[in-house]
Design an enzyme around this catalytic site. Structure first.
Site, PDB file in Angstrom:
ATOM      1  N   ASN A  10      -5.260 -35.033 120.343  1.00  0.00           N
ATOM      2  CA  ASN A  10      -4.078 -34.187 120.529  1.00  0.00           C
ATOM      3  C   ASN A  10      -3.908 -33.368 119.253  1.00  0.00           C
ATOM      4  O   ASN A  10      -3.487 -33.903 118.232  1.00  0.00           O
ATOM      5  CB  ASN A  10      -2.860 -35.092 120.775  1.00  0.00           C
ATOM      6  CG  ASN A  10      -1.554 -34.333 120.737  1.00  0.00           C
ATOM      7  OD1 ASN A  10      -1.534 -33.101 120.789  1.00  0.00           O
ATOM      8  ND2 ASN A  10      -0.444 -35.063 120.644  1.00  0.00           N
ATOM      9  N   LYS A  12      -1.820 -31.066 118.656  1.00  0.00           N
ATOM     10  CA  LYS A  12      -0.427 -30.645 118.422  1.00  0.00           C
ATOM     11  C   LYS A  12      -0.380 -29.144 118.085  1.00  0.00           C
ATOM     12  O   LYS A  12      -1.170 -28.397 118.641  1.00  0.00           O
ATOM     13  CB  LYS A  12       0.215 -31.507 117.332  1.00  0.00           C
ATOM     14  CG  LYS A  12      -0.027 -33.006 117.574  1.00  0.00           C
ATOM     15  CD  LYS A  12       0.819 -33.878 116.726  1.00  0.00           C
ATOM     16  CE  LYS A  12       0.419 -35.328 116.932  1.00  0.00           C
ATOM     17  NZ  LYS A  12       1.332 -36.266 116.339  1.00  0.00           N
ATOM     18  N   HIS A  96       4.875 -37.039 125.660  1.00  0.00           N
ATOM     19  CA  HIS A  96       4.601 -37.416 124.267  1.00  0.00           C
ATOM     20  C   HIS A  96       5.939 -37.616 123.548  1.00  0.00           C
ATOM     21  O   HIS A  96       6.910 -36.903 123.825  1.00  0.00           O
ATOM     22  CB  HIS A  96       3.782 -36.318 123.586  1.00  0.00           C
ATOM     23  CG  HIS A  96       3.256 -36.737 122.242  1.00  0.00           C
ATOM     24  ND1 HIS A  96       4.052 -36.784 121.128  1.00  0.00           N
ATOM     25  CD2 HIS A  96       2.043 -37.170 121.859  1.00  0.00           C
ATOM     26  CE1 HIS A  96       3.325 -37.218 120.090  1.00  0.00           C
ATOM     27  NE2 HIS A  96       2.102 -37.460 120.519  1.00  0.00           N
ATOM     28  N   GLU A  98       6.967 -36.757 120.778  1.00  0.00           N
ATOM     29  CA  GLU A  98       7.489 -35.570 120.092  1.00  0.00           C
ATOM     30  C   GLU A  98       8.186 -34.637 121.088  1.00  0.00           C
ATOM     31  O   GLU A  98       9.157 -33.966 120.735  1.00  0.00           O
ATOM     32  CB  GLU A  98       6.347 -34.858 119.332  1.00  0.00           C
ATOM     33  CG  GLU A  98       5.971 -35.664 118.093  1.00  0.00           C
ATOM     34  CD  GLU A  98       4.554 -35.475 117.592  1.00  0.00           C
ATOM     35  OE1 GLU A  98       3.860 -34.533 118.023  1.00  0.00           O
ATOM     36  OE2 GLU A  98       4.123 -36.301 116.757  1.00  0.00           O
ATOM     37  N   GLU A 166       2.048 -45.413 122.685  1.00  0.00           N
ATOM     38  CA  GLU A 166       2.118 -44.875 121.330  1.00  0.00           C
ATOM     39  C   GLU A 166       3.440 -45.294 120.681  1.00  0.00           C
ATOM     40  O   GLU A 166       4.485 -44.648 120.942  1.00  0.00           O
ATOM     41  CB  GLU A 166       2.055 -43.344 121.365  1.00  0.00           C
ATOM     42  CG  GLU A 166       0.788 -42.782 121.954  1.00  0.00           C
ATOM     43  CD  GLU A 166       0.514 -41.377 121.424  1.00  0.00           C
ATOM     44  OE1 GLU A 166      -0.528 -41.195 120.810  1.00  0.00           O
ATOM     45  OE2 GLU A 166       1.378 -40.505 121.584  1.00  0.00           O
ATOM     46  N   GLY A 172       1.453 -40.638 113.073  1.00  0.00           N
ATOM     47  CA  GLY A 172       1.379 -39.806 111.874  1.00  0.00           C
ATOM     48  C   GLY A 172       1.867 -40.487 110.606  1.00  0.00           C
ATOM     49  O   GLY A 172       2.109 -39.813 109.600  1.00  0.00           O
ATOM     50  N   SER A 211      -1.817 -43.391 114.505  1.00  0.00           N
ATOM     51  CA  SER A 211      -2.585 -43.601 113.264  1.00  0.00           C
ATOM     52  C   SER A 211      -3.948 -44.249 113.483  1.00  0.00           C
ATOM     53  O   SER A 211      -4.387 -45.051 112.659  1.00  0.00           O
ATOM     54  CB  SER A 211      -1.739 -44.398 112.261  1.00  0.00           C
ATOM     55  OG  SER A 211      -0.595 -43.654 111.882  1.00  0.00           O
TER      56      SER A 211
HETATM   57  C1  PEP Z   1      -0.225 -38.609 118.540  1.00  0.00           C
HETATM   58  O1  PEP Z   1       0.515 -37.723 118.157  1.00  0.00           O
HETATM   59  O2  PEP Z   1      -0.433 -38.746 119.760  1.00  0.00           O
HETATM   60  C2  PEP Z   1      -0.826 -39.468 117.538  1.00  0.00           C
HETATM   61  C3  PEP Z   1      -1.290 -40.616 117.933  1.00  0.00           C
HETATM   62  O3  PEP Z   1      -0.833 -39.014 116.251  1.00  0.00           O
HETATM   63  P1  PEP Z   1      -1.558 -39.708 114.979  1.00  0.00           P
HETATM   64  O4  PEP Z   1      -2.936 -40.151 115.444  1.00  0.00           O
HETATM   65  O5  PEP Z   1      -1.632 -38.634 113.960  1.00  0.00           O
HETATM   66  O6  PEP Z   1      -0.727 -40.878 114.588  1.00  0.00           O
END
Ligand code: PEP
Length: 249
Positions: A10, A12, A96, A98, A166, A172, A211
């Protein structure tokens, strides 16, 4: 039925036309390395979907990060699943965290979006996950299972739907749950899918996201009922993303 693993990136709100080189680099790494036992997907920003799809990169599907519930109409700035299919997307991420946080998206809206994805014959990646406060209060399973129950539409099947767990606090941040914690949530999601969809429930891929990086991917991907990863930051660099795909080699 055994789920097919998926490693999905992803991007973003990152990526310009010059990022073509990163997709090309990933294609070279995939071609040069041992064949991975997983599907590979990159979800760039909308502006790059048709560019990436037209690159027709062997073994890398292209997807989107969100869509509107409708097909067309007076919705300034929005984009429909039909438009994304037309641009070459095969998967669309919905729900998601976000989007849920920045745009106040509810699980029922996420469900409507997943239906829009399915109507176009595309695969929905439906995200669920608890905040840090919810985990600290001991509510992780209750929150995740409620999001799952409402966000996943009735017509979902292993062919058209992927679930991504998630934890919001792991996205992040460089922090991840323990493998046991991941296994607990993924197993609860699997049980809920089996209760609702019967034998078909065993076939849904359940991704872990938050992460994931080359150094922890193998361990996280080895947890029970983990069938791949949804990767943010580490999907932006071909070498890092390929290092995560290594978990399936
Ligand atoms: C995400 O935004 O779906 C995600 C898992 O981000 P990150 O891997 O940067 O934690």
């Amino acid at each position: 039925m055994k789920p097919t693993a998926l490693v999905a990136g992803n991007w973003k709100m990152n990526g310009l036309a010059a990022s073509r080189s990163e997709l090309e680099a990933l294609a070279v790494l995939l071609k040069g390395g041992a064949k991975a036992a997983c599907n590979v997907l990159i979800c760039p920003p909308y502006t790059l979907i048709s560019t990436f799809a037209e690159m027709n990169t062997d073994g890398i599907a292209v997807g989107a990060q969100d869509c509107h519930t409708g097909v067309s109409g007076a919705h300034t700035g929005d984009i429909s699943a039909q438009m994304l299919r037309d641009a070459g997307a095969k998967y669309i991420i919905v729900g998601h965290s976000e989007r849920r946080a920045d745009h106040a998206e509810s699980s029922s809206l996420v469900c409507e979006k997943a239906c829009a994805v399915h109507s176009e014959g595309l695969r929905a990646i439906i995200c669920v996950g608890e905040t840090e406060a919810e985990r600290d209060a001991g509510n992780t399973l209750a929150v995740v299972l409620e999001q799952l129950a409402i966000s996943v539409p009735e017509e979902a099947s292993p062919e058209n739907t992927i679930i991504a767990y998630e934890p919001v606090w792991a996205i992040g941040t460089g922090r991840t749950p323990t493998v046991d914690d991941v296994a607990e949530v993924h197993t609860a999601i699997r049980q809920a899918l089996e209760e609702r969809f019967g034998a078909e429930g065993t076939g849904f891929a359940i991704l872990y996201g938050g992460s994931v990086k080359p150094s922890n991917a193998k361990e996280l991907m080895s947890a029970p009922n983990v069938n791949g990863a949804l990767v943010g930051g580490a999907s932006l660099k071909a070498t890092d993303f390929n290092g995560i795909i290594d978990a399936y080699r």
